[in-house]
Enzyme design. Structure first.
Site, PDB file in Angstrom:
ATOM      1  N   SER A   1       0.845  -1.193   0.000  1.00  0.00           N
ATOM      2  CA  SER A   1       0.000   0.000   0.000  1.00  0.00           C
ATOM      3  C   SER A   1       0.881   1.244   0.000  1.00  0.00           C
ATOM      4  O   SER A   1       1.581   1.530   0.974  1.00  0.00           O
ATOM      5  CB  SER A   1      -0.893  -0.014   1.238  1.00  0.00           C
ATOM      6  OG  SER A   1      -1.538   1.235   1.359  1.00  0.00           O
TER       7      SER A   1
ATOM      8  N   HIS B   1      -7.857   1.698  -4.774  1.00  0.00           N
ATOM      9  CA  HIS B   1      -8.861   1.523  -3.719  1.00  0.00           C
ATOM     10  C   HIS B   1      -9.457   2.890  -3.430  1.00  0.00           C
ATOM     11  O   HIS B   1      -8.832   3.711  -2.757  1.00  0.00           O
ATOM     12  CB  HIS B   1      -8.162   0.930  -2.485  1.00  0.00           C
ATOM     13  CG  HIS B   1      -9.012   0.868  -1.257  1.00  0.00           C
ATOM     14  ND1 HIS B   1      -8.501   0.604  -0.006  1.00  0.00           N
ATOM     15  CD2 HIS B   1     -10.360   1.029  -1.076  1.00  0.00           C
ATOM     16  CE1 HIS B   1      -9.476   0.618   0.885  1.00  0.00           C
ATOM     17  NE2 HIS B   1     -10.611   0.882   0.267  1.00  0.00           N
TER      18      HIS B   1
ATOM     19  N   MET C   1      -8.386   8.839  -1.187  1.00  0.00           N
ATOM     20  CA  MET C   1      -9.348   9.266  -0.157  1.00  0.00           C
ATOM     21  C   MET C   1      -9.729  10.713  -0.429  1.00  0.00           C
ATOM     22  O   MET C   1      -8.872  11.516  -0.807  1.00  0.00           O
ATOM     23  CB  MET C   1      -8.700   9.201   1.239  1.00  0.00           C
ATOM     24  CG  MET C   1      -8.086   7.860   1.581  1.00  0.00           C
ATOM     25  SD  MET C   1      -7.368   7.889   3.247  1.00  0.00           S
ATOM     26  CE  MET C   1      -6.409   6.374   3.258  1.00  0.00           C
TER      27      MET C   1
ATOM     28  N   ASP D   1      -4.305   3.922  -2.557  1.00  0.00           N
ATOM     29  CA  ASP D   1      -5.488   4.425  -1.854  1.00  0.00           C
ATOM     30  C   ASP D   1      -5.809   5.845  -2.318  1.00  0.00           C
ATOM     31  O   ASP D   1      -4.932   6.705  -2.358  1.00  0.00           O
ATOM     32  CB  ASP D   1      -5.230   4.461  -0.343  1.00  0.00           C
ATOM     33  CG  ASP D   1      -5.108   3.074   0.260  1.00  0.00           C
ATOM     34  OD1 ASP D   1      -5.988   2.232   0.004  1.00  0.00           O
ATOM     35  OD2 ASP D   1      -4.121   2.830   0.979  1.00  0.00           O
TER      36      ASP D   1
ATOM     37  N   MET E   1     -11.678   5.406  -1.590  1.00  0.00           N
ATOM     38  CA  MET E   1     -12.436   5.666  -0.363  1.00  0.00           C
ATOM     39  C   MET E   1     -13.036   7.054  -0.541  1.00  0.00           C
ATOM     40  O   MET E   1     -12.533   8.047   0.010  1.00  0.00           O
ATOM     41  CB  MET E   1     -11.506   5.594   0.859  1.00  0.00           C
ATOM     42  CG  MET E   1     -11.175   4.183   1.269  1.00  0.00           C
ATOM     43  SD  MET E   1      -9.736   4.071   2.346  1.00  0.00           S
ATOM     44  CE  MET E   1      -8.449   3.896   1.141  1.00  0.00           C
TER      45      MET E   1
ATOM     46  N   ASP F   1      -7.183  -6.100   3.289  1.00  0.00           N
ATOM     47  CA  ASP F   1      -6.571  -4.776   3.432  1.00  0.00           C
ATOM     48  C   ASP F   1      -6.670  -4.284   4.874  1.00  0.00           C
ATOM     49  O   ASP F   1      -7.762  -4.050   5.382  1.00  0.00           O
ATOM     50  CB  ASP F   1      -7.277  -3.784   2.492  1.00  0.00           C
ATOM     51  CG  ASP F   1      -6.588  -2.431   2.460  1.00  0.00           C
ATOM     52  OD1 ASP F   1      -5.473  -2.303   3.000  1.00  0.00           O
ATOM     53  OD2 ASP F   1      -7.169  -1.494   1.884  1.00  0.00           O
TER      54      ASP F   1
ATOM     55  N   HIS G   1      -1.002  -1.254  -4.519  1.00  0.00           N
ATOM     56  CA  HIS G   1      -2.299  -0.886  -3.946  1.00  0.00           C
ATOM     57  C   HIS G   1      -2.270   0.616  -3.690  1.00  0.00           C
ATOM     58  O   HIS G   1      -1.467   1.101  -2.881  1.00  0.00           O
ATOM     59  CB  HIS G   1      -2.516  -1.667  -2.646  1.00  0.00           C
ATOM     60  CG  HIS G   1      -3.797  -1.368  -1.953  1.00  0.00           C
ATOM     61  ND1 HIS G   1      -4.999  -1.976  -2.273  1.00  0.00           N
ATOM     62  CD2 HIS G   1      -4.081  -0.507  -0.946  1.00  0.00           C
ATOM     63  CE1 HIS G   1      -5.954  -1.511  -1.482  1.00  0.00           C
ATOM     64  NE2 HIS G   1      -5.429  -0.601  -0.667  1.00  0.00           N
TER      65      HIS G   1
ATOM     66  N   MET H   1     -11.988  -5.307   4.247  1.00  0.00           N
ATOM     67  CA  MET H   1     -11.229  -4.440   5.160  1.00  0.00           C
ATOM     68  C   MET H   1     -11.074  -5.157   6.500  1.00  0.00           C
ATOM     69  O   MET H   1     -12.051  -5.650   7.070  1.00  0.00           O
ATOM     70  CB  MET H   1     -11.956  -3.111   5.405  1.00  0.00           C
ATOM     71  CG  MET H   1     -12.030  -2.150   4.227  1.00  0.00           C
ATOM     72  SD  MET H   1     -10.475  -1.709   3.443  1.00  0.00           S
ATOM     73  CE  MET H   1      -9.564  -0.949   4.776  1.00  0.00           C
TER      74      MET H   1
HETATM   75  C1  DX5 Z   1      -6.416   1.862   5.047  1.00  0.00           C
HETATM   76  C2  DX5 Z   1      -5.853   1.562   3.709  1.00  0.00           C
HETATM   77  C3  DX5 Z   1      -4.801   0.505   3.673  1.00  0.00           C
HETATM   78  C4  DX5 Z   1      -3.536   0.754   4.452  1.00  0.00           C
HETATM   79  C5  DX5 Z   1      -2.819  -0.581   4.587  1.00  0.00           C
HETATM   80  O1  DX5 Z   1      -7.525   2.677   4.879  1.00  0.00           O
HETATM   81  O2  DX5 Z   1      -6.894   1.135   2.854  1.00  0.00           O
HETATM   82  O3  DX5 Z   1      -4.475   0.216   2.322  1.00  0.00           O
HETATM   83  O4  DX5 Z   1      -2.700   1.706   3.875  1.00  0.00           O
HETATM   84  O5  DX5 Z   1      -1.595  -0.444   5.247  1.00  0.00           O
HETATM   85  P1  DX5 Z   1      -1.412  -0.978   6.739  1.00  0.00           P
HETATM   86  O6  DX5 Z   1      -1.599  -2.458   6.700  1.00  0.00           O
HETATM   87  O7  DX5 Z   1      -0.036  -0.601   7.149  1.00  0.00           O
HETATM   88  O8  DX5 Z   1      -2.438  -0.290   7.553  1.00  0.00           O
HETATM   89 ZN    ZN Z   2      -6.430   0.341   0.891  1.00  0.00          ZN
END
Ligand code: DX5
Ligand code: ZN
Length: 224
Positions: free
Chosen positions: A6, A65, A35, A33, A67, A174, A31, A136
């Protein structure tokens, strides 16, 4: 197993070096993210970062991903940026089917994300439209949280649902993946593990070695 680090765990000033180190460690699936500060109370990565990463590493898979509220608003731009896999939270829109269909129509793999407080069978009405499902194992929005109790059992329940419907979506875990829960998740049916600070980042031996170490660990696991 697909190891999906991630990128939210990178120090933004070291992002390019961190990605280089991941690739040197054998990673070819990122991966990423996104947001928006609305669906979750945090901000992360704009769409143009995906374009830059794909330009630098065209053979790597960019898994996004989202959010965000209104995930449908981003699909076209994600495709233009070169995203390969795109998912959104199943409670972030009233139009799950439409968004899944649009993601696929744009030539990308489509998925939904299930939060820790949601039922696993929430995906049943559109199970045939899913290329992958993220489960999640922390509340979304922040990297570095601990894997919530019950995550492995929920993964097994999702794998059971997949079997029941004769579906073939990939299961991705995740949040808080570490050396203790990785094996049980894989045994329970997970295909992709998102790795963060407990596996790949902030390790004493550096990112590249940490990736190789985790790969070896996964290969030597007895999943029977
Ligand atoms: C949380 C994210 C994850 C996160 C995972 O909202 O979706 O992808 O970055 O990393 P770790 O396992 O270190 O929390
Ligand atoms: Zn994520």
């Amino acid at each position: 197993m697909i190891n999906a680090p991630s990128l939210a765990n990178c120090n933004v000033l070291e992002l390019a070096d961190n990605i280089k180190d991941l690739v040197a460690g054998g990673v070819d699936f990122f991966h990423i993210d996104i947001m928006d500060g609305h669906y979750v109370p945090n901000l992360c990565f704009p769409v143009n970062y995906i374009r830059d990463i794909k330009n630098a590493y065209p053979n790597a898979t960019a898994e996004v991903h989202m959010m965000v509220d209104n995930p449908g608003d981003y699909i076209e731009r994600l495709q233009q940026a070169g995203a390969d896999y795109v998912c959104f939270h199943c409670d972030s829109t009233n139009f799950v089917r439409r968004n899944l269909t649009q993601i696929r129509a744009h030539g990308m793999k489509a998925g939904v994300v299930i939060n820790p407080s949601q039922r696993i069978d929430v995906i049943e009405p559109y199970i045939n439209l899913l290329d992958y499902v993220i489960l999640m194992t922390v509340e979304p929005g922040f990297a570095g949280q601990r894997f919530l109790p019950g995550g492995v059992e929920r993964c097994a329940e999702l794998a059971e649902l997949r079997k029941k419907h004769n579906a073939n979506f990939l299961i991705e875990i995740d949040g808080g993946v570490d050396y203790e829960n990785a094996g049980p998740c894989l045994k329970a049916g997970a295909d992709i593990l998102v790795t963060g600070i407990y596996v790949v980042f902030k390790q004493e031996d550096g990112i590249t070695n940490a990736c190789k170490r985790f790969r070896k660990f996964a290969e030597e696991l007895d999943l029977s």
